[in-house]
Design a protein around this motif. Structure first.
Motif, PDB file in Angstrom:
ATOM      1  N   HIS A 192      13.740 -26.163 -34.064  1.00 45.37           N
ATOM      2  CA  HIS A 192      12.687 -25.663 -33.111  1.00 45.37           C
ATOM      3  C   HIS A 192      12.742 -26.477 -31.950  1.00 45.37           C
ATOM      4  O   HIS A 192      12.573 -25.762 -30.717  1.00 45.37           O
ATOM      5  N   GLU A 208      15.320 -24.538 -30.023  1.00 43.12           N
ATOM      6  CA  GLU A 208      15.036 -23.285 -29.611  1.00 43.12           C
ATOM      7  C   GLU A 208      14.096 -23.283 -28.526  1.00 43.12           C
ATOM      8  O   GLU A 208      14.316 -22.491 -27.440  1.00 43.12           O
ATOM      9  N   ASN A 209      13.038 -24.326 -28.339  1.00 44.80           N
ATOM     10  CA  ASN A 209      12.171 -24.329 -27.239  1.00 44.80           C
ATOM     11  C   ASN A 209      13.052 -24.868 -25.869  1.00 44.80           C
ATOM     12  O   ASN A 209      12.754 -24.322 -24.850  1.00 44.80           O
ATOM     13  N   GLU A 258      14.714 -21.601 -24.802  1.00 51.34           N
ATOM     14  CA  GLU A 258      13.520 -20.735 -23.968  1.00 51.34           C
ATOM     15  C   GLU A 258      13.093 -21.397 -22.663  1.00 51.34           C
ATOM     16  O   GLU A 258      12.983 -20.554 -21.788  1.00 51.34           O
ATOM     17  N   ASN A 259      13.282 -22.535 -22.447  1.00 50.90           N
ATOM     18  CA  ASN A 259      12.499 -23.086 -21.209  1.00 50.90           C
ATOM     19  C   ASN A 259      13.863 -23.199 -20.201  1.00 50.90           C
ATOM     20  O   ASN A 259      13.659 -22.516 -18.967  1.00 50.90           O
TER      21      ASN A 259
END
Ligand SMILES: [Zn+2]
Length: 245
Positions: free
Chosen positions: A201, A204-205, A208-209
């Motif tokens: 995760h 994944e972050n 996204e950032n």
């Protein structure tokens, strides 16, 4: 052969290419590139803590497990050319012989661009050693006097992919790549890394950032492109262009 589009990823350990360039790999593979991934080691000693906590674990068992994970991740990204040089990790053991082997691979692949780690990584000297090694191998592959008769390398860009703890690494992205359309492949590849579930995760972050940074830098509220997931890269060499954009 000259119009074959190829790219080469040089990864210190067997999972780095997934977190850091998995989207770029899947995207270019889907665009008709043939991407080759070279793992210098399996990350068997330094990046396999979860496996070492199991009863009866040995170095060979860890290496086999990490190789299987990396091969599964490569398949999830749509590539089949993944090579393991097995040079040991923590520390990586890269000598002249490995350099010559890497130069042979670079000349064989003739990549249009290459990927490796950040230039500085005080937490993981294997990573920054790999970047030096990639630059050195690129340089030797360009030398006409090295193994005369082989096809000499042109000038592929070297993209440094995103390290862990970005702010500590003196890494500054100057390219954002939209990987939204292949995110499901990268996410599947990430989940092949059973030994490092604690990172899933986190990355994944990161994607996204970087997607937010893609939107901002492509125009933001004034017509920026939509982008949910992206990867950032720091390119080393200047671009040669006919027109500024
Ligand atoms: Zn690593």
């Amino acid at each position: 052969m000259s119009d074959k589009k190829t790219a080469l990823v040089i990864s210190a350990h067997s999972a780095d290419f997934v977190w850091r360039a998995g989207g770029a790999i899947a995207l270019h593979q889907s665009k008709g590139y043939e991407v080759t991934v070279v793992c210098l080691s399996y990350g068997e000693r330094g990046e396999s803590a979860k496996l070492w906590k199991q009863e009866g674990m040995t170095l060979e068992k860890v290496k086999a497990a990490r190789q299987e994970e990396a091969e599964n991740a490569a398949a999830a990204l749509g590539i089949n050319d993944i090579r393991f040089l097995d040079r040991g990790d923590y520390p990586l053991d890269l000598g002249r012989e490995t350099l010559d082997q890497m130069v042979d691979i670079i000349r064989e692949v003739q990549p249009k661009f290459m990927f490796s780690h950040s230039k500085w990584d005080p937490y993981n000297t294997d990573h920054m050693r790999t970047t030096d090694f990639a630059l050195e191998a690129r340089m030797v592959a360009q030398a006409w006097g090295h193994n005369p008769g082989q096809k000499v390398l042109g000038a592929p860009q070297l993209y440094l992919f995103e390290p862990h703890q970005t702010e500590q690494m003196e890494w500054r992205p100057n390219v954002f790549l939209d990987i939204t359309e292949v995110w499901d492949k990268k996410w599947a590849a990430i989940q092949c890394m059973q030994g490092q579930e604690h990172l899933w995760h986190f990355y994944e972050n990161v994607a996204e950032n970087r997607g937010n940074h893609f939107r901002r830098n492509s125009g933001g509220q004034a017509g920026g492109r939509n982008c949910k997931y992206a990867e950032g890269f720091q390119s080393i060499f200047p671009r040669t262009v006919d027109e500024l954009e």
